[in-house]
Enzyme design. Sequence first.
Site, PDB file in Angstrom:
ATOM      1  N   GLU A 504       0.809  -1.238   0.000  1.00 35.79           N
ATOM      2  CA  GLU A 504       0.000   0.000   0.000  1.00 35.79           C
ATOM      3  C   GLU A 504       0.831   1.272   0.000  1.00 35.79           C
ATOM      4  O   GLU A 504       0.380   2.331   0.425  1.00 35.79           O
ATOM      5  CB  GLU A 504      -0.983   0.026   1.189  1.00 35.79           C
ATOM      6  N   THR A 509      -0.019   2.310  -8.064  1.00 38.18           N
ATOM      7  CA  THR A 509      -0.643   3.570  -8.497  1.00 38.18           C
ATOM      8  C   THR A 509       0.336   4.338  -9.384  1.00 38.18           C
ATOM      9  O   THR A 509      -0.046   4.867 -10.429  1.00 38.18           O
ATOM     10  CB  THR A 509      -1.055   4.407  -7.258  1.00 38.18           C
ATOM     11  N   ARG A 646      -8.054  -0.073  -5.073  1.00 44.24           N
ATOM     12  CA  ARG A 646      -6.991  -0.789  -4.329  1.00 44.24           C
ATOM     13  C   ARG A 646      -7.032  -2.277  -4.674  1.00 44.24           C
ATOM     14  O   ARG A 646      -8.016  -2.971  -4.400  1.00 44.24           O
ATOM     15  CB  ARG A 646      -7.203  -0.588  -2.819  1.00 44.24           C
ATOM     16  N   ASP A 674       6.626  -3.780 -11.478  1.00 45.81           N
ATOM     17  CA  ASP A 674       5.845  -3.576 -10.245  1.00 45.81           C
ATOM     18  C   ASP A 674       5.695  -4.924  -9.537  1.00 45.81           C
ATOM     19  O   ASP A 674       5.407  -5.946 -10.167  1.00 45.81           O
ATOM     20  CB  ASP A 674       4.453  -3.013 -10.606  1.00 45.81           C
ATOM     21  N   GLN A 678       3.575  -6.646   0.090  1.00 42.42           N
ATOM     22  CA  GLN A 678       3.313  -7.276   1.383  1.00 42.42           C
ATOM     23  C   GLN A 678       4.337  -8.372   1.657  1.00 42.42           C
ATOM     24  O   GLN A 678       4.961  -8.901   0.736  1.00 42.42           O
ATOM     25  CB  GLN A 678       1.874  -7.825   1.415  1.00 42.42           C
TER      26      GLN A 678
HETATM   27  N1  LIG Z   1      -4.405   9.522  -1.256  1.00 45.10           N
HETATM   28  C1  LIG Z   1      -3.476   8.818  -1.847  1.00 45.10           C
HETATM   29  N2  LIG Z   1      -3.702   7.572  -2.064  1.00 45.10           N
HETATM   30  C2  LIG Z   1      -2.750   6.864  -2.673  1.00 45.10           C
HETATM   31  C3  LIG Z   1      -1.537   7.381  -3.053  1.00 45.10           C
HETATM   32  N3  LIG Z   1      -0.808   6.425  -3.635  1.00 45.10           N
HETATM   33  C4  LIG Z   1      -1.553   5.349  -3.602  1.00 45.10           C
HETATM   34  N4  LIG Z   1      -2.710   5.569  -3.033  1.00 45.10           N
HETATM   35  C5  LIG Z   1      -3.777   4.631  -2.784  1.00 45.10           C
HETATM   36  O1  LIG Z   1      -3.308   3.713  -1.893  1.00 45.10           O
HETATM   37  C6  LIG Z   1      -3.848   2.457  -2.176  1.00 45.10           C
HETATM   38  C7  LIG Z   1      -2.748   1.477  -2.320  1.00 45.10           C
HETATM   39  O2  LIG Z   1      -1.950   1.792  -3.383  1.00 45.10           O
HETATM   40  P1  LIG Z   1      -1.237   0.712  -4.286  1.00 45.10           P
HETATM   41  O3  LIG Z   1      -0.605   1.433  -5.429  1.00 45.10           O
HETATM   42  O4  LIG Z   1      -2.157  -0.351  -4.613  1.00 45.10           O
HETATM   43  O5  LIG Z   1      -0.162   0.187  -3.289  1.00 45.10           O
HETATM   44  P2  LIG Z   1       0.954  -0.880  -3.609  1.00 45.10           P
HETATM   45  O6  LIG Z   1       2.232  -0.365  -3.105  1.00 45.10           O
HETATM   46  O7  LIG Z   1       0.924  -1.283  -5.002  1.00 45.10           O
HETATM   47  O8  LIG Z   1       0.470  -2.046  -2.673  1.00 45.10           O
HETATM   48  P3  LIG Z   1       0.829  -3.592  -2.869  1.00 45.10           P
HETATM   49  O9  LIG Z   1       0.401  -3.946  -4.220  1.00 45.10           O
HETATM   50  O10 LIG Z   1       0.073  -4.294  -1.799  1.00 45.10           O
HETATM   51  O11 LIG Z   1       2.276  -3.694  -2.674  1.00 45.10           O
HETATM   52  C8  LIG Z   1      -4.642   2.636  -3.418  1.00 45.10           C
HETATM   53  O12 LIG Z   1      -5.989   2.701  -3.129  1.00 45.10           O
HETATM   54  C9  LIG Z   1      -4.171   3.880  -3.996  1.00 45.10           C
HETATM   55  O13 LIG Z   1      -5.176   4.573  -4.682  1.00 45.10           O
HETATM   56  C10 LIG Z   1      -1.311   8.739  -2.782  1.00 45.10           C
HETATM   57  O14 LIG Z   1      -0.267   9.313  -3.074  1.00 45.10           O
HETATM   58  N5  LIG Z   1      -2.315   9.403  -2.174  1.00 45.10           N
HETATM   59 MG   LIG Z   2       0.580  -2.960  -5.968  1.00 48.08          MG
END
Ligand SMILES: Nc1nc2c(ncn2[C@@H]2O[C@H](COP(=O)(O)OP(=O)(O)OP(=O)(O)O)[C@@H](O)[C@H]2O)c(=O)[nH]1
Ligand SMILES: [Mg+2]
Length: 839
Positions: A504, A509, A646, A674, A678
């Site tokens: 997360e 993103t 997400r 990417d 986790q």
């Molecule tokens: N408000 C906000 N939300 C964000 C930002 N970056 C990501 N998110 C949100 O955070 C959530 C998790 O983001 P991901 O990009 O899925 O995180 P990740 O690092 O890929 O997570 P994993 O795949 O579990 O490793 C998503 O719902 C995104 O929309 C940000 O800069 N600001």
């Molecule tokens: Mg991810």
Amino acid sequence: MNNRILGGGLLPGSAAVFDSSVNQLHPHFRSLAAAPSTAGLDPDHQIGSLFAPSSGTIATSDDEDHFPSPAGDENDHECHSLPASDAGGSNKASPWQRMKWTDEIVRLLISVVAYVGDHDDGALETFDRSSVAKWKYGATLQKKGKWKTVSKLMLEKGCYVSPQQCEDKFNDLNKRYKRLNEILGRGTTCHVVENPLLLDSMHHISPKSKDDVRKILSSKHLFYREMCAYHKGQKMPNSHDVNLQICPVPKLAPPSSLMEDEEEDEAEGNDIGDHDEWSYELGKKGFESFRVEIDGVLRDTTKSPWEQWEWFKRRALQLEEERVDVEAEALELEKRHFKWQRFRSKKDWELERLRLENDRLILENECMILQVRQKELELNIRWSRDPLDSAGRRMEGELLILWIGSRKPNLPSSPPPPYRVQGGRRSTTGIRAQGDLLSGGASALADGAHLTQNEAILCSNRQQPSNEVDSDENIQAAEIDKRIAQETKAEQHIHKLLLLGAGESGKSTIFKQIRLLFQTGFDEAELRSYTSVIHANVYQTIKVLYDGAKELAENEPNSLKYVVRSDNKEIGEKLSEIGSRMNSPCLTKEIAKEIATLWNDTAIQETYSHGNILQVPDCAQYFMENLERFSEVNYIPTKEDVLHARVRTTGVVEIQFSPVGESRKSGEVYRLYDVGGQRNERRKWIHLFEGVTSVIFCAAISEYDQMLFEDDTKNRMMETKELFEWVLKQSCFEKSSFMLFLNKFDIFEKKVHRVPLDVCEWFKDYQPMGSGKQEVEHAYEFVKKKFEELYFQNSKPDCVDRAFKIYRTTALDQKLVKKTFKLVDETLRRRNLIEAGLL
Ligand SMILES: Nc1nc2c(ncn2[C@@H]2O[C@H](COP(=O)(O)OP(=O)(O)OP(=O)(O)O)[C@@H](O)[C@H]2O)c(=O)[nH]1
Ligand SMILES: [Mg+2]
């Protein structure tokens, strides 16, 4: 010394032993027997006269413990002499007198038995000696004949013992001898016989066997040394009879024993060798004495020419008989030779059988190896076809990289198709690109997997013989290596960027933004595929809030504020149940209304403000504010919706792009990977660590007051700190640039006003300063400094000059991401030029 007993001379009339039976004896004995005879005597009469009782015979028994006689007939342990009245053999009672087995007589017996060997003298009397076939008349007759001869010879030495008595006595001796050897072993027995006390120190022998040995040793008539000499064919110890001192006639073992007792065979084999030498010596001596004998007869003036002629005639017959004997012996040897050959061929056959058995086991083993390999390939192929397990969940497995050993699969050399999130597609490097899935099962990504050419070949290989498979595999491997080499050359200009960070942190993103910014973005189908993801996000968000409110209402001191209005509880329970389903239903207007009602409940709002202790998604607000739009029948997610969605990443996704434009000529080409952040996903990272140009490490700075999804006792910022340290220490990244994205700044700048930074252990030394924007900047700079320090603390001295940049990012902000990537591009290009020596 008793001459009569010890055979100091022949009994009166002993010249009559010059009969056919005695002539079967060894030449030496014949010369002994061929003393001047009373020619013309009836042979029967002469034999009868031999049985005349000796005045010196003793009619007592002194023999002690013995082995049971097989016959059990005549007086087993006493010698008998023939009564004078029964000399003619008319008396049906036993013709033998009782006679004591003195040591001398026993020794004589052993010497005589040794001398006679297994010759079939007596038996030969019963049939035509010239008939070789009859020679094989049978072991029993042969035995009987032997003991008759022994008895006769004993008789000649003055001992009146019957053939049965001789046999029984000798068998007793032989059994004792063998039993001792059996218990003690041949080499040891003679020592124990010499010194019976040795037995006490032999702990390996059982008490019962020791008793047996003691009993045998205490028997009067053991004669171990003599029996040894007998068995070894050596000179008889303590024998004063020169005629019986020489080695016995070589024994011909009963044919049946040949294969039964190999040890005996060996011994006999040795005997044969000795015997050849021995018979040569005897032959020489015999020939000499024969000449002397002939000369004696010819010179004997007392013999008339007729007598001399008679003598020669008899001698010729003797010689003829000897020849037949030798022939018989040769035949027996021949027979043994055949038996040996049969035995050898049997052993050869057994060896051959064992060899074949061994070959069979080797083949079986090879077969099993091939089966295992086949299963391995099947599993690989199945895995590539269906990344979803039977429960419909994505398997938390390995990277979907179809490598055979260390080889890459067949790789397309043409430029890659644009990356599409919908559907797991094979990427240019053979890595199966997986789109993300909600655990709720928005399984939009399961595509009909197409096997690569390489996989198809592997499948068809299953029907081929192993050598064909091997050669095919070799060709395939060579082809793959060639393509890898070509591709490596062609891809030298492509920079590998690796998105790393905890769960997360915003990696995906950022990844999505790159697609939107530098590729064609999402088409309608792909956007639609996010509908179920977004609906599931909505359900999960409201479930977390409702369940959280209930929990806080139970556990918190000021719990009333978390108690949901009673008319909203039913909705809350229903939504909580929907949110826990694997496949959540489509969001309808009605449900959206209910969700909005619950969301607006003050208890839920109060809970949301404590979202840091629950796992409330960062985009909860966004989801709740857009419920109406999401629930429209023809809802198509927007780019913003997709960015907010997400989906936990499992596996690896990659994309190739150029920040300046789509034309490669206009800028550097990057391949961005990417990964899942986790804990359980991190073990897959290592596969991607080779040849990385730059690591883009995402750290969600807003998470300093939150706990890990995987472990609600661990602060997310602390986890990020430890993870960053670990990445920095990886030797693979010694030459890689580091781009640190301090992400989720939008949330951070709001949070720092509410939640002090020092709630996080790492930021314990934070001193707040100012207010408003200044406070935010101060907090951000503090966090940034912390990461800087961490970087230098964990970089080796020779790595500190690698490019390291920190960027403030909000992954949802497209403009900011674009700007950031241009900066990244610039940094990396500059780095390239420096490395190439152009700057
Ligand atoms: N408000 C906000 N939300 C964000 C930002 N970056 C990501 N998110 C949100 O955070 C959530 C998790 O983001 P991901 O990009 O899925 O995180 P990740 O690092 O890929 O997570 P994993 O795949 O579990 O490793 C998503 O719902 C995104 O929309 C940000 O800069 N600001
Ligand atoms: Mg991810």
